[in-house]
Scaffold this motif. Structure first.
Motif, PDB file in Angstrom:
ATOM      1  N   ILE A   1      11.520  -4.334   5.137  1.00 41.90           N
ATOM      2  CA  ILE A   1      12.128  -3.255   4.351  1.00 41.90           C
ATOM      3  C   ILE A   1      11.986  -3.559   2.861  1.00 41.90           C
ATOM      4  CG2 ILE A   1      13.814  -2.405   6.030  1.00 41.90           C
ATOM      5  CD1 ILE A   1      15.906  -4.213   4.740  1.00 41.90           C
ATOM      6  N   MET A   2      11.974  -2.480   2.082  1.00 44.21           N
ATOM      7  CA  MET A   2      12.069  -2.628   0.632  1.00 44.21           C
ATOM      8  C   MET A   2      13.547  -2.838   0.322  1.00 44.21           C
ATOM      9  SD  MET A   2       9.105  -1.724  -1.055  1.00 44.21           S
ATOM     10  CE  MET A   2       9.592  -1.155  -2.661  1.00 44.21           C
ATOM     11  N   ILE A   3      13.820  -3.772  -0.568  1.00 45.12           N
ATOM     12  CA  ILE A   3      15.193  -3.892  -1.077  1.00 45.12           C
ATOM     13  C   ILE A   3      15.130  -3.343  -2.493  1.00 45.12           C
ATOM     14  CG2 ILE A   3      17.095  -5.430  -1.637  1.00 45.12           C
ATOM     15  CD1 ILE A   3      16.640  -5.631   1.280  1.00 45.12           C
ATOM     16  N   GLU A   4      15.715  -2.170  -2.685  1.00 45.32           N
ATOM     17  CA  GLU A   4      15.640  -1.522  -3.997  1.00 45.32           C
ATOM     18  C   GLU A   4      16.862  -0.665  -4.294  1.00 45.32           C
ATOM     19  OE1 GLU A   4      11.986   0.758  -4.066  1.00 45.32           O
ATOM     20  OE2 GLU A   4      12.234   1.453  -2.015  1.00 45.32           O
ATOM     21  N   ILE A   5      17.851  -0.737  -3.399  1.00 50.25           N
ATOM     22  CA  ILE A   5      19.097  -0.002  -3.605  1.00 50.25           C
ATOM     23  C   ILE A   5      20.218  -1.041  -3.644  1.00 50.25           C
ATOM     24  CG2 ILE A   5      20.693   1.659  -2.550  1.00 50.25           C
ATOM     25  CD1 ILE A   5      18.410   3.116  -1.380  1.00 50.25           C
TER      26      ILE A   5
ATOM     27  N   ASP B   1      17.326   5.848 -15.513  1.00 54.46           N
ATOM     28  CA  ASP B   1      16.181   6.585 -14.976  1.00 54.46           C
ATOM     29  C   ASP B   1      14.891   5.882 -15.406  1.00 54.46           C
ATOM     30  OD1 ASP B   1      14.107   8.325 -14.514  1.00 54.46           O
ATOM     31  OD2 ASP B   1      15.144  10.093 -15.314  1.00 54.46           O
ATOM     32  N   ARG B   2      14.112   5.425 -14.433  1.00 55.70           N
ATOM     33  CA  ARG B   2      12.931   4.625 -14.775  1.00 55.70           C
ATOM     34  C   ARG B   2      11.862   5.423 -15.504  1.00 55.70           C
ATOM     35  NH1 ARG B   2      10.443   3.379  -8.701  1.00 55.70           N
ATOM     36  NH2 ARG B   2       8.367   3.480  -9.573  1.00 55.70           N
ATOM     37  N   THR B   3      11.959   6.763 -15.470  1.00 59.67           N
ATOM     38  CA  THR B   3      10.930   7.563 -16.137  1.00 59.67           C
ATOM     39  C   THR B   3      11.391   8.060 -17.511  1.00 59.67           C
ATOM     40  OG1 THR B   3      11.703   9.647 -15.200  1.00 59.67           O
ATOM     41  CG2 THR B   3      10.103   8.401 -13.894  1.00 59.67           C
TER      42      THR B   3
ATOM     43  N   TYR C   1       0.884  -1.169   0.000  1.00 61.73           N
ATOM     44  CA  TYR C   1       0.000   0.000   0.000  1.00 61.73           C
ATOM     45  C   TYR C   1       0.916   1.213   0.000  1.00 61.73           C
ATOM     46  CZ  TYR C   1      -3.156   3.605   1.800  1.00 61.73           C
ATOM     47  OH  TYR C   1      -3.857   4.775   1.987  1.00 61.73           O
ATOM     48  N   ARG C   2       0.887   1.962  -1.123  1.00 60.03           N
ATOM     49  CA  ARG C   2       1.728   3.152  -1.219  1.00 60.03           C
ATOM     50  C   ARG C   2       0.989   4.300  -0.531  1.00 60.03           C
ATOM     51  NH1 ARG C   2       2.553   0.942  -6.803  1.00 60.03           N
ATOM     52  NH2 ARG C   2       4.776   0.784  -7.185  1.00 60.03           N
ATOM     53  N   THR C   3       1.498   4.750   0.602  1.00 52.45           N
ATOM     54  CA  THR C   3       0.766   5.775   1.369  1.00 52.45           C
ATOM     55  C   THR C   3       0.943   7.188   0.808  1.00 52.45           C
ATOM     56  OG1 THR C   3       2.647   5.919   2.882  1.00 52.45           O
ATOM     57  CG2 THR C   3       0.856   4.466   3.532  1.00 52.45           C
TER      58      THR C   3
ATOM     59  N   VAL D   1      11.015  -6.766  -2.487  1.00 55.80           N
ATOM     60  CA  VAL D   1      11.919  -6.188  -3.487  1.00 55.80           C
ATOM     61  C   VAL D   1      11.167  -5.223  -4.396  1.00 55.80           C
ATOM     62  CG1 VAL D   1      13.632  -6.679  -5.259  1.00 55.80           C
ATOM     63  CG2 VAL D   1      13.176  -8.363  -3.479  1.00 55.80           C
ATOM     64  N   GLY D   2      11.657  -3.998  -4.464  1.00 55.39           N
ATOM     65  CA  GLY D   2      11.086  -3.004  -5.383  1.00 55.39           C
ATOM     66  C   GLY D   2      11.897  -3.056  -6.661  1.00 55.39           C
ATOM     67  N   THR D   3      11.463  -3.893  -7.599  1.00 56.24           N
ATOM     68  CA  THR D   3      12.287  -4.064  -8.811  1.00 56.24           C
ATOM     69  C   THR D   3      12.329  -2.798  -9.662  1.00 56.24           C
ATOM     70  OG1 THR D   3      10.366  -5.129  -9.813  1.00 56.24           O
ATOM     71  CG2 THR D   3      12.128  -6.576  -9.026  1.00 56.24           C
ATOM     72  N   ASN D   4      11.314  -1.937  -9.539  1.00 58.85           N
ATOM     73  CA  ASN D   4      11.334  -0.711 -10.353  1.00 58.85           C
ATOM     74  C   ASN D   4      12.575   0.123 -10.005  1.00 58.85           C
ATOM     75  OD1 ASN D   4       8.792  -1.687 -10.892  1.00 58.85           O
ATOM     76  ND2 ASN D   4       7.735  -0.200  -9.603  1.00 58.85           N
ATOM     77  N   ASP D   5      12.763   0.328  -8.706  1.00 59.15           N
ATOM     78  CA  ASP D   5      13.928   1.108  -8.289  1.00 59.15           C
ATOM     79  C   ASP D   5      15.200   0.278  -8.329  1.00 59.15           C
ATOM     80  OD1 ASP D   5      13.167   3.786  -7.823  1.00 59.15           O
ATOM     81  OD2 ASP D   5      11.995   3.135  -6.093  1.00 59.15           O
ATOM     82  N   LEU D   6      15.083  -1.006  -8.009  1.00 67.13           N
ATOM     83  CA  LEU D   6      16.298  -1.838  -8.017  1.00 67.13           C
ATOM     84  C   LEU D   6      16.936  -1.822  -9.410  1.00 67.13           C
ATOM     85  CD1 LEU D   6      18.165  -3.730  -6.426  1.00 67.13           C
ATOM     86  CD2 LEU D   6      16.786  -5.634  -7.259  1.00 67.13           C
TER      87      LEU D   6
ATOM     88  N   ILE E   1       1.713  -2.091   4.738  1.00 64.33           N
ATOM     89  CA  ILE E   1       1.690  -0.629   4.556  1.00 64.33           C
ATOM     90  C   ILE E   1       3.118  -0.102   4.506  1.00 64.33           C
ATOM     91  CG2 ILE E   1       0.885   1.568   5.507  1.00 64.33           C
ATOM     92  CD1 ILE E   1      -1.347   0.097   6.927  1.00 64.33           C
ATOM     93  N   ARG E   2       3.406   0.623   3.440  1.00 64.71           N
ATOM     94  CA  ARG E   2       4.749   1.191   3.297  1.00 64.71           C
ATOM     95  C   ARG E   2       4.745   2.613   3.838  1.00 64.71           C
ATOM     96  NH1 ARG E   2       7.315   1.642  -2.602  1.00 64.71           N
ATOM     97  NH2 ARG E   2       5.999   3.463  -2.762  1.00 64.71           N
ATOM     98  N   THR E   3       5.750   2.943   4.632  1.00 67.28           N
ATOM     99  CA  THR E   3       5.814   4.330   5.114  1.00 67.28           C
ATOM    100  C   THR E   3       6.160   5.234   3.919  1.00 67.28           C
ATOM    101  OG1 THR E   3       8.119   4.125   5.811  1.00 67.28           O
ATOM    102  CG2 THR E   3       6.423   3.643   7.474  1.00 67.28           C
TER     103      THR E   3
ATOM    104  N   ILE F   1       8.231  -9.846  -3.878  1.00 69.12           N
ATOM    105  CA  ILE F   1       8.552  -8.828  -4.893  1.00 69.12           C
ATOM    106  C   ILE F   1       7.297  -7.992  -5.095  1.00 69.12           C
ATOM    107  CG2 ILE F   1       9.157  -8.452  -7.327  1.00 69.12           C
ATOM    108  CD1 ILE F   1      10.954 -10.762  -7.206  1.00 69.12           C
ATOM    109  N   CYS F   2       7.449  -6.667  -5.026  1.00 68.23           N
ATOM    110  CA  CYS F   2       6.270  -5.831  -5.242  1.00 68.23           C
ATOM    111  C   CYS F   2       6.480  -4.833  -6.388  1.00 68.23           C
ATOM    112  CB  CYS F   2       5.848  -5.120  -3.961  1.00 68.23           C
ATOM    113  SG  CYS F   2       7.076  -3.961  -3.355  1.00 68.23           S
ATOM    114  N   GLY F   3       7.618  -4.920  -7.090  1.00 66.91           N
ATOM    115  CA  GLY F   3       7.821  -4.071  -8.264  1.00 66.91           C
ATOM    116  C   GLY F   3       7.087  -4.656  -9.463  1.00 66.91           C
ATOM    117  N   GLU F   4       7.102  -3.932 -10.578  1.00 67.92           N
ATOM    118  CA  GLU F   4       6.359  -4.336 -11.779  1.00 67.92           C
ATOM    119  C   GLU F   4       6.762  -5.709 -12.311  1.00 67.92           C
ATOM    120  OE1 GLU F   4       3.700  -3.001 -13.468  1.00 67.92           O
ATOM    121  OE2 GLU F   4       3.655  -1.907 -11.574  1.00 67.92           O
TER     122      GLU F   4
HETATM  123  C1  PEP Z   1       9.610  -0.317  -6.726  1.00 62.98           C
HETATM  124  O1  PEP Z   1      10.507   0.535  -6.690  1.00 62.98           O
HETATM  125  O2  PEP Z   1       9.665  -1.363  -7.404  1.00 62.98           O
HETATM  126  C2  PEP Z   1       8.373  -0.130  -5.940  1.00 62.98           C
HETATM  127  C3  PEP Z   1       7.481  -1.092  -5.812  1.00 62.98           C
HETATM  128  O3  PEP Z   1       8.171   1.078  -5.380  1.00 62.98           O
HETATM  129  P1  PEP Z   1       7.754   2.405  -6.200  1.00 62.98           P
HETATM  130  O4  PEP Z   1       7.370   1.980  -7.599  1.00 62.98           O
HETATM  131  O5  PEP Z   1       6.632   3.000  -5.430  1.00 62.98           O
HETATM  132  O6  PEP Z   1       9.021   3.209  -6.139  1.00 62.98           O
END
Ligand code: PEP
Ligand code: MG
Length: 586
Positions: free
Chosen positions: A436-440, A472-474, A304-306, A459-464, A340-342, A509-512
């Motif tokens: 914790i998110m592992i994304e770094i 840059d993911r965007t 849950y992205r707060t 694991v936040g694969t988007n940021d990882l 819930i993610r802070t 894993i909660c990234g895309e």
């Molecule tokens: C991610 O980084 O994979 C993630 C799930 O978090 P957010 O997309 O909110 O940065």
């Protein structure tokens, strides 16, 4: 189809909500109110202030009435969009600045409000994060509503539409989407909007096909034209020829058939052929999305992205407001868990009274847990609200963007203080799990040290992927280099899950990446315990899961890890998918 009509044409926009819709154009006038700024005489200023206040009150009255009307059909959880707009009408910046412009500059109320909007827009346009940038459109929608009252321009409601139509509009507000009757409105397309705009999210939650960001579609189609829209690909066909019509009719039937078939999986266990369970959960940003998590068989909320609660406002949400939001979500999901993610925002991404400075490089700046640790009072309010919500169902909490053990310890020390403050005053789950998110990349390298400090990894694969590959993911120009199958990413995923399991904790894993059924065999084979994704993807992923054996998946993961390039791993995976699951990927 009709020889009177112009030639068939294809337009390309952004697929905002999947599904194919066919219908007649119904142009809905949602054009911006034209406003001219003029100077007014001193004695006219009180009148202008009065006009502004009355327009705000009328806009509020209209939203309250709409809320009342929609309560019958939508239930309170869908109405928070309207509440957010009502809150904006009380926003001190919006109201205060406009009042000041009228008084100090001696300009008319419309001009003053437009200036305030300009300031909001300048802020939002400079935000890197697409999702948060889109929140600026909520402010515009609210301002337009007030302006319409000032100039006495009526807006045609969407709830009295007849026939089967595709609504074409410059832009649609979330309140518009809530009014849509799915028996009459087959879908909608707009000039403006992005995939993550509030209206697009609601369209997905209500499963109304939509294509947005078409730029000039209101000028390019006419009332009575026939449209085909494909909400997955963003394709819009104006006045299709007989061949295209047949093709899309078949696609539509196929899509609906596949959806129906997939939904049959809803109550079947998410397990492999050899009986290994893997939990599949939903990611949500809004409580509206819970219905979709239930419908698609999600076993809880894995992320849950707060952030959304903190957006579109100049004041931080209070502990009480947060508690209301979190506990409503938890109650709605109970007995299934909510993770819930802070707060995960930073200097480039928010409009709150958090003390944020401009940063050259916000993705590497004061964001997420770094921000929370620098703003302990705000952090504590959020932790209190999350803990209090844990009295209503199973809650897990986790921290984003962790780079090292010191951060985890500092965050947990604050959590302990908050627990101590709450004891005897509020009920909460003493044993709430902390992850914790592992994304770094640094967190991957020291995953073993981090695993000793927490109850789970996600694991936040988007940021990882972004931080591991420095992509840059965007940045759409780099999208081909954003490679989930890059050996560095696959090795990281293995390091993370192995470290978790060696320490006796779970990894999800909660990234895309979790939402792509093609990657399922690898993630299963690596040993991940849980995947969390947008709700509509759950049945697709479950379908593949139910056709794998663990042994097979381990073999796929082992082989995928052996390649030197993402392209080789991709070719291998595609071959495996074609050989083993081709009929599941129709
Ligand atoms: C991610 O980084 O994979 C993630 C799930 O978090 P957010 O997309 O909110 O940065
Ligand atoms: Mg992230």
């Amino acid at each position: 189809m009709d020889s009177e009509k112009s030639e068939s044409r294809q337009l390309n926009g952004i697929g905002a909500s999947a599904g194919i819709a066919i219908g007649q154009v119904r142009i809905t006038d949602r054009r911006r109110v034209a406003v001219t700024e003029v100077l007014v005489a001193n004695e006219e200023i009180p009148g202008e202030l009065d006009r502004f206040t009355r327009a705000i009150e009328r806009a509020k009255g209209e939203l309250f009435a709409l809320r009342e009307q929609l309560t019958a059909t939508h239930g309170p959880e869908h109405l928070c969009v309207i509440d957010a707009h009502l809150m904006l009408l009380d926003d001190t910046m919006l109201v205060g600045e406009t009042t000041q412009y009228i008084e100090r500059l001696g300009i008319n109320a419309e001009g003053a409000l437009k200036r305030t909007l300009g300031r909001f827009k300048a802020f939002f346009d400079g935000v890197d994060d697409e999702y948060l940038r889109e929140r600026g459109s909520d402010v515009e929608t609210v301002v337009e509503r007030v302006l319409r009252h000032m100039v006495g321009q009526k807006q045609e409601p969407l709830d009295n539409i007849e026939g089967k139509v595709i609504v074409v509009a410059h832009d649609l507000s979330p309140a518009d989407i809530l009014q849509i009757d799915k028996n009459k409105v087959m879908g909608f397309i707009t000039d403006l909007g992005g995939k993550t705009s509030h209206s697009s999210i609601l369209a997905r939650a209500f499963e109304v096909p939509a294509v947005v960001g078409l730029e000039r579609v209101t000028a390019e189609v006419r009332e009575g034209d026939t449209l085909i829209i494909d909400g997955a690909t963003g394709v819009v066909i104006v006045n299709p020829g007989a061949e295209e019509f047949r093709e899309y009719l078949q696609k539509k039937q196929r899509y609906e058939y596949v959806e129906r078939e997939l939904l049959k999986l809803r109550d079947l266990p998410a397990q492999t052929l050899d009986g290994h369970r893997m939990r599949l959960k939903g990611n949500v940003e809004f409580i509206e999305e819970v219905a979709s998590v239930h419908k698609h068989g999600g076993e809880g909320i894995g992320l849950y992205r707060t952030e959304m609660l903190f957006f579109n406002r100049s004041k931080l949400p209070t502990e009480e407001e947060q508690f209301e939001a979190y506990s409503a979500l938890v109650k709605k999901m109970a007995p299934q868990p909510v993770t819930i993610r802070t707060l995960d925002i930073g200097g480039d991404k928010c409009l709150t009274d958090l003390d944020l400075s401009d940063e050259m490089n916000p993705a590497l700046g004061v964001r997420a847990i770094r921000l929370s640790l620098r703003q302990p009072e705000a952090f504590k309010a959020q932790l209190r609200a999350i803990l209090r919500a844990s009295a209503f169902g199973e809650v897990k909490l986790f921290f984003p963007m962790v780079s090292g053990v010191a951060e985890v310890r500092a965050a947990k020390a604050i959590l302990d203080e908050v627990k101590e403050e709450l004891r005897g005053k509020h009920a909460f789950d003493e044993k709430v799990q902390v992850g914790i998110m592992i994304e770094i990349p640094s967190a991957v390298v020291i995953a073993d040290l981090l695993a000793a400090e927490v109850d789970f990894f996600s694991v936040g694969t988007n940021d990882l992927i972004q931080y591991t590959l420095a992509i840059d993911r965007t940045n759409e120009h780099l999208s081909s280099l954003f490679q989930p199958l890059h050996p560095a990413v696959l090795r990281s995923l293995k390091t993370i899950v192995d470290a978790a399991h060696n320490a006796g904790i779970e990894a999800s894993i909660c990234g895309e990446m979790a939402a792509d059924p093609e990657y399922l065999p690898i993630l299963l084979g690596l040993g991940y315990d849980e995947l969390s994704m947008n709700a509509v993807s759950i049945p697709r992923v479950k379908k593949i899961l139910r056709r794998c054996t663990v042994q097979e998946a381990r073999e796929v993961a082992r082989k995928a890890l052996s390649f030197a390039t993402a392209a080789e791993a991709d070719a291998y995976l595609k071959g495996e998918i074609a050989a083993r699951f081709s009929e599941s990927f129709d």
